[in-house]
Each structure stands twice: as C-alpha cells, then as structure tokens.
Design an enzyme around this catalytic site. Structure first.
Site, PDB file in Angstrom:
ATOM      1  N   LYS A 144     -11.908   7.101   4.536  1.00 49.62           N
ATOM      2  CA  LYS A 144     -12.118   5.802   5.676  1.00 49.62           C
ATOM      3  C   LYS A 144     -13.343   4.723   5.151  1.00 49.62           C
ATOM      4  CE  LYS A 144     -11.616   4.494  10.376  1.00 49.62           C
ATOM      5  NZ  LYS A 144     -10.344   3.605   9.921  1.00 49.62           N
ATOM      6  N   HIS A 162     -13.372  10.903  11.431  1.00 55.98           N
ATOM      7  CA  HIS A 162     -12.103  10.629  10.381  1.00 55.98           C
ATOM      8  C   HIS A 162     -12.532  11.264   9.087  1.00 55.98           C
ATOM      9  CE1 HIS A 162     -11.042   7.397  13.167  1.00 55.98           C
ATOM     10  NE2 HIS A 162      -9.798   7.378  12.733  1.00 55.98           N
ATOM     11  N   GLY A 206       0.772  -1.315  -0.031  1.00 50.69           N
ATOM     12  CA  GLY A 206      -0.129   0.158  -0.018  1.00 50.69           C
ATOM     13  C   GLY A 206       0.990   1.288   0.052  1.00 50.69           C
TER      14      GLY A 206
HETATM   15  P1  NAP Z   1      -5.380   4.847   1.123  1.00 50.92           P
HETATM   16  O1  NAP Z   1      -4.800   6.056   0.950  1.00 50.92           O
HETATM   17  O2  NAP Z   1      -6.650   4.379   0.413  1.00 50.92           O
HETATM   18  O3  NAP Z   1      -4.411   3.795   0.770  1.00 50.92           O
HETATM   19  C1  NAP Z   1      -4.519   2.418   0.695  1.00 50.92           C
HETATM   20  C2  NAP Z   1      -3.611   1.779  -0.311  1.00 50.92           C
HETATM   21  O4  NAP Z   1      -3.657   0.386  -0.518  1.00 50.92           O
HETATM   22  C3  NAP Z   1      -3.774   2.270  -1.551  1.00 50.92           C
HETATM   23  O5  NAP Z   1      -2.419   2.761  -2.219  1.00 50.92           O
HETATM   24  C4  NAP Z   1      -4.121   1.069  -2.565  1.00 50.92           C
HETATM   25  O6  NAP Z   1      -4.017   1.255  -3.842  1.00 50.92           O
HETATM   26  C5  NAP Z   1      -3.350  -0.021  -1.794  1.00 50.92           C
HETATM   27  N1  NAP Z   1      -4.217  -1.409  -2.251  1.00 50.92           N
HETATM   28  C6  NAP Z   1      -5.263  -1.654  -2.370  1.00 50.92           C
HETATM   29  N2  NAP Z   1      -5.368  -3.048  -2.588  1.00 50.92           N
HETATM   30  C7  NAP Z   1      -3.999  -3.446  -2.705  1.00 50.92           C
HETATM   31  C8  NAP Z   1      -3.650  -4.804  -2.912  1.00 50.92           C
HETATM   32  N3  NAP Z   1      -4.367  -5.757  -3.082  1.00 50.92           N
HETATM   33  N4  NAP Z   1      -2.300  -4.855  -2.681  1.00 50.92           N
HETATM   34  C9  NAP Z   1      -1.636  -3.818  -2.328  1.00 50.92           C
HETATM   35  N5  NAP Z   1      -1.891  -2.738  -2.444  1.00 50.92           N
HETATM   36  C10 NAP Z   1      -3.101  -2.408  -2.198  1.00 50.92           C
HETATM   37  O7  NAP Z   1      -5.738   4.702   2.793  1.00 50.92           O
HETATM   38  P2  NAP Z   1      -4.488   5.215   4.028  1.00 50.92           P
HETATM   39  O8  NAP Z   1      -5.326   6.476   4.476  1.00 50.92           O
HETATM   40  O9  NAP Z   1      -3.412   5.218   3.612  1.00 50.92           O
HETATM   41  O10 NAP Z   1      -5.035   3.990   5.023  1.00 50.92           O
HETATM   42  C11 NAP Z   1      -4.592   2.732   4.768  1.00 50.92           C
HETATM   43  C12 NAP Z   1      -4.858   1.936   6.061  1.00 50.92           C
HETATM   44  O11 NAP Z   1      -4.280   2.474   7.218  1.00 50.92           O
HETATM   45  C13 NAP Z   1      -6.451   1.983   6.254  1.00 50.92           C
HETATM   46  O12 NAP Z   1      -6.899   0.682   6.592  1.00 50.92           O
HETATM   47  C14 NAP Z   1      -6.665   2.904   7.542  1.00 50.92           C
HETATM   48  O13 NAP Z   1      -7.757   2.700   8.370  1.00 50.92           O
HETATM   49  C15 NAP Z   1      -5.129   2.613   8.030  1.00 50.92           C
HETATM   50  N6  NAP Z   1      -4.989   3.454   9.283  1.00 50.92           N
HETATM   51  C16 NAP Z   1      -4.384   3.067  10.038  1.00 50.92           C
HETATM   52  C17 NAP Z   1      -3.432   3.930  11.231  1.00 50.92           C
HETATM   53  C18 NAP Z   1      -3.058   3.311  12.664  1.00 50.92           C
HETATM   54  O14 NAP Z   1      -2.538   4.068  13.454  1.00 50.92           O
HETATM   55  N7  NAP Z   1      -3.238   1.993  12.533  1.00 50.92           N
HETATM   56  C19 NAP Z   1      -3.849   5.238  10.856  1.00 50.92           C
HETATM   57  C20 NAP Z   1      -4.277   5.716   9.737  1.00 50.92           C
HETATM   58  C21 NAP Z   1      -4.692   5.009   8.916  1.00 50.92           C
HETATM   59  P3  NAP Z   1      -5.097   1.702  -5.023  1.00 50.92           P
HETATM   60  O15 NAP Z   1      -5.230   2.984  -4.518  1.00 50.92           O
HETATM   61  O16 NAP Z   1      -4.449   1.631  -6.115  1.00 50.92           O
HETATM   62  O17 NAP Z   1      -6.234   0.744  -4.922  1.00 50.92           O
END
Ligand code: NAP
Length: 262
Positions: free
Chosen positions: A155, A151, A11
């Site tokens: 999300k 959020h 990701g």
């Molecule tokens: P985001 O910008 O939508 O990023 C998600 C990424 O995952 C995108 O680049 C997407 O690519 C990629 N992806 C989707 N399917 C995939 C696959 N099969 N293989 C590899 N990559 C793939 O979301 P975000 O805001 O960065 O958040 C990501 C996650 O982190 C979410 O679940 C969010 O809830 C979580 N989060 C956690 C925390 C924590 O502290 N634990 C904090 C913030 C966020 P495409 O766009 O090309 O589909």
C-alpha cells in the site's frame, strides 16, 4: 436492444483491477469494453479477458465509448484519469485511494460544470461502511478514540482512505478534546501515530494482511472496539458493482458508498 453498461477498467492488471475485470465479466448487465494499464503491465493487445488492453486512457475513451470508468490505479494518476473521463462525459467509479480533500473539491467542481456523475469510495466493502457508521455513532458518547488501520505492505498511502474517512465521520459527532497526557513525550518519532483534530491514527503495514481497521473507544472502566476485516479483494466487488449502476443516475460527485446505498 443491448442495454448493457459499457465499462473500462484502469489498472486492470493490478490486484484490485483483476477482481474488477472478473466481476464486470460475470454480470450480464455490464460489458467490459477495454482494459487500461501502465506500459509496465505488458504490451498492448488482448488481455486474458479477451478485450483490448491499452496503455492510453484517452485512446480507450475515444475508441470504445464507455459509460463508466472503474479506476483502481495509484494515488499519482487517479486525478488525471478522473479529469479525462469527466471531460469525455464518462462517469468515474473510483476505488483508488490517496486523493486529497482539495483534489476531491476540484473534481466535484468539474463534475458539476460538466453535469457528469462520479463516485469515489475509499472503501467499497459493505462491512467497512457499517464500521464507519457505528464509529460515528459511538464517538458521540465516547469521545476518547484511536484508529488503528492495518494493510498489506504494498500500500502506497498512509493512513488509509478508510481511516481518513472514519476520522472525518468521528469528528462530526465527537466533542473536541485533546487526548492523552498533556505532558506526554514521544521517545521515538511517530510512536503516538498521526494527529487528527485531537485524536490519533496508527497505520500498520505487513505482508499477509489485506485491509483491516479497528476503532478503539475508551471510557471510565470500559472500552469499545469496532473492527472490520477484508479477507480478500473480492470483498470490494459488490460495492463497485453497485457504484457502476448508481453512478449513471448522478450528475455530481458522491464521496463514500454509503451515500448511494438505500
Ligand atoms: P496494485 O496491485 O498495485 O494495482 C495498481 C495498478 O495500477 C497496477 O496494475 C499498475 O500497473 C496500474 N497503474 C499504475 N499507473 C497506471 C497508469 N498511469 N495507467 C493505468 N494503470 C496504471 O494495487 P491494488 O492493490 O490493486 O490497489 C489499487 C488501488 O485501489 C490503491 O489505491 C488501493 O489503495 C485501492 N484500494 C481501494 C479499495 C476500496 O475499497 N476503495 C480496496 C482496496 C484497494 P503497473 O503495476 O504496471 O505500474
């Protein structure tokens, strides 16, 4: 001898992934060996970081032999990514939210079978960990509580992983009681929020927000609010960095960053 920890980020072109790539590259103890993303994120080849960008996690694991997988993807793919990593003896550090309790139990079983460590943290921000800890403490004395999490509108899961985790911690100390008026009626469906063991969780989604949560306690003639705000995604990176270093010493799954903090 090069002792750096080899890291793959899945990701990597997402909002969290980009921050993680920067964080790994900035730490001399870590080495970013490959990035993995969905085909939608662009073609294969070099990414801005200069390391190979692949669309198959399995290929990346086989070709670049990482020690740790940092997964920041979506609720739909995180479980299969973790399983793949564990089967290859690669330790996952997972920020992706949306895994169910059953998923986590299954992953824990797999970790134990393979003797591979893993960390899943619904929130890697240190302030959020403290918010959860204080909420658990307050619920012992103030069992009337509601969680309001806020959020950004990209999300996918609601309530947030942090809200679920906070609710679980509150439940450990809160005397069981059903809140609100026994005859209360919802005029609009969902107005009172999600129901969890007698109390409510509310999810707000708006552009402009990052990750915020308020835990609101009520008692006779008084309220207590415990609030945490993540202003940007950099706030999660020191926790992910700690997770990468701690996971190497684990041989089972740990859920929650607080369980690896000294
Ligand atoms: P985001 O910008 O939508 O990023 C998600 C990424 O995952 C995108 O680049 C997407 O690519 C990629 N992806 C989707 N399917 C995939 C696959 N099969 N293989 C590899 N990559 C793939 O979301 P975000 O805001 O960065 O958040 C990501 C996650 O982190 C979410 O679940 C969010 O809830 C979580 N989060 C956690 C925390 C924590 O502290 N634990 C904090 C913030 C966020 P495409 O766009 O090309 O589909």
């Amino acid at each position: 001898m090069d002792m750096s920890i080899r890291v793959v980020v899945t990701g990597s072109k997402g909002r969290m992934g980009q921050e993680a790539v920067k964080m790994v590259m900035a730490d001399p103890e870590l080495e970013l060996v490959a990035e993995v993303g969905s085909p939608r994120s662009g073609g294969e080849g070099a990414s801005f970081s200069g390391v190979p960008f692949l669309t198959s996690l399995e290929e990346a694991l086989l070709a670049y032999k990482p020690d740790v997988l940092v997964d920041l993807t979506t609720p739909h793919v995180v479980k299969s990514h973790m399983e793949l990593a564990i089967l290859h003896g690669v330790r996952p550090v997972v920020g992706t939210t949306g895994l169910s309790t059953e998923d986590i139990e299954e992953l824990d079983k797999l970790c134990r079978e393979k003797g591979v460590g893993a960390i899943i943290a619904p929130n890697f921000a240190i302030g959020a960990i403290l918010m959860m800890k204080f909420a658990r403490e307050a619920a012992r004395y103030m069992p009337h509580v509601e969680i309001i999490e806020l959020h950004h509108d990209k999300k996918l899961d609601a309530p947030s992983g942090t809200a679920v985790k906070t609710a679980e911690l509150i439940q450990q100390t809160r005397q069981e009681l059903k809140q609100g008026h026994p005859d209360e009626e919802e005029i609009i469906d969902g107005a009172r929020g999600g129901y969890y063991h007698g109390f409510r969780i509310h999810s707000v989604r708006l552009p402009g927000l990052v990750a915020h949560q308020e835990v609101l306690f009520g008692h006779v003639g008084q309220t207590l609010s415990i609030r945490h705000d993540s202003m940007n995604r950099e706030s999660f990176m020191p926790g992910i960095n700690l997770g990468i270093k701690k996971v190497l010493k684990l041989d089972r799954l740990v859920y929650g960053l607080e369980n690896v903090m000294d």
